[in-house]
Design an enzyme around this catalytic site. Sequence first.
Site, PDB file in Angstrom:
ATOM      1  N   LEU A   1       0.845  -1.194   0.000  1.00 30.10           N
ATOM      2  CA  LEU A   1       0.000   0.000   0.000  1.00 30.10           C
ATOM      3  C   LEU A   1       0.876   1.238   0.000  1.00 30.10           C
ATOM      4  O   LEU A   1       1.976   1.218   0.540  1.00 30.10           O
ATOM      5  CB  LEU A   1      -0.889  -0.004   1.244  1.00 30.10           C
ATOM      6  CG  LEU A   1      -1.857  -1.172   1.356  1.00 30.10           C
ATOM      7  CD1 LEU A   1      -2.671  -1.042   2.635  1.00 30.10           C
ATOM      8  CD2 LEU A   1      -2.794  -1.217   0.163  1.00 30.10           C
ATOM      9  N   CYS A   2       0.352   2.300  -0.581  1.00 24.95           N
ATOM     10  CA  CYS A   2       1.112   3.547  -0.650  1.00 24.95           C
ATOM     11  C   CYS A   2       1.416   4.025   0.772  1.00 24.95           C
ATOM     12  O   CYS A   2       0.576   3.882   1.641  1.00 24.95           O
ATOM     13  CB  CYS A   2       0.310   4.607  -1.390  1.00 24.95           C
ATOM     14  SG  CYS A   2       0.390   4.300  -3.168  1.00 24.95           S
ATOM     15  N   PRO A   3       2.584   4.543   1.051  1.00 27.76           N
ATOM     16  CA  PRO A   3       3.588   4.929   0.053  1.00 27.76           C
ATOM     17  C   PRO A   3       4.633   3.852  -0.255  1.00 27.76           C
ATOM     18  O   PRO A   3       5.629   4.163  -0.885  1.00 27.76           O
ATOM     19  CB  PRO A   3       4.274   6.114   0.727  1.00 27.76           C
ATOM     20  CG  PRO A   3       4.267   5.738   2.184  1.00 27.76           C
ATOM     21  CD  PRO A   3       2.986   4.977   2.405  1.00 27.76           C
TER      22      PRO A   3
END
Lengths: 347, 76
Positions: free
Chosen positions: B12-14
Amino acid sequence: MTQAKAISLISGGLDSMLATKVVMDQGVHVEGINFFTGFCIEGHTHAIRSRGQKKPKRNNALWTAEQLGIKLHIVDVIDEYKDVLLNPKHGYGANLNPCQDCKTFMIRKALEWIEDNGFDFIITGEVVGQRPMSQRKDLMPVIARESGAGERLLRPLSAKNLPQTLAEREGWIKRDEMLGFNGRNRKPQMALAAQYGFKDYATPAGGCCFLTDEKYSKKVVDMWQHRSSRDYEFDDIMLLKVGRHIRPRPHFKMIIGREDGENKYMEGYRKQFISLYTTSHRGPLVLLDGKDISDEDIQLAGRIVARFGQGRDADSVTVQAQWPDGEAKDFTVSPMPAEEIIQDWYV
Amino acid sequence: MSLHELDARRLLCPMPVIRTQNKASTLAAGDQLVVTCTDPGALSDIPAWCRITGHKIISSTQQGNEIIITLEIGET
Ligand code: SF4
């Protein structure tokens, strides 16, 4: 004179954006640095929750850097951060947020970075007296000292209220051009933002991370209480952000997906946990987190799973349990009545 | 010029941006990097990161749940 170089701690909020701009306007070359502890609010929950309804949330640190026209270095500090969270020398804030140790840690990491990259000083958006814990005037020198940054740390938004630092003494910045913000009033920041033409900046309500959130902190404490050690893995802290957590027995808890996005995200964990879902009716995906989970526990969990699916009012619901090795078993249960799900089970 | 790949699926970001950044730092100007991810946040984050660091997005496509972003390393 060669151009001075500074690294600025970019959180994605307004203060670090303003602090950076103030120093850039002095002719200093500034790059941004952002530390990812695993607990940062940026992205995650929005990424997990169902796609589509709203436009995807931007990463505010990247957005800030782009507005300022500077480079941004994002540094993964997940492992090193464990020690900050588990053993904060200065304790926790209102929840599990170890703000003072966290700030000190980040400035220490920034110091390592400037030493490795030949930069001269560090910028933060701290404002004297803004937050009760880490931004008290008497604590600011403590953070500067304990991080090792000392006078290589510049807080442009409050620099007029603080002792001279290296950047000023070397003539890289002028004290007169710095600011003297003080306290919790945000109006001066908003006025400066307007002056610079900054719009659409992020205004996080609490802090910059999940550790300031009461519910999240409770889940972390529950996890520690029910394990033999307080150590954690990245997956643990991610899963605490997902789903409803119910602990029907001390040795295991259930993580119940709240909607499709979460169910989909949790799919990726089925090789690590026993998972359950209802096959006769639509319902959530559930992961069982614990040790020595017996058949009886799985029956109990099955009744709870059935309660959270569309078969909640049916006489019987078929549930499939799947083990991490792929072995699966179907069984039938009667959904647990709502009143039997004890409030204390909710983590 | 050489072609490199990065698997950032399930991150998942980042994290996809961090992995892209770390991989890119080992590549030379003109090299291409193909990043595969599943977090739709990467669709805005990786291009934003490229814009501020001087790399170029060559293409960005979606196949089912997977997002494939190809970028070209710029001069640093
Ligand atoms: S709110 Fe979280 S990230 Fe921010 S200083 Fe406190 S502990 Fe660190």
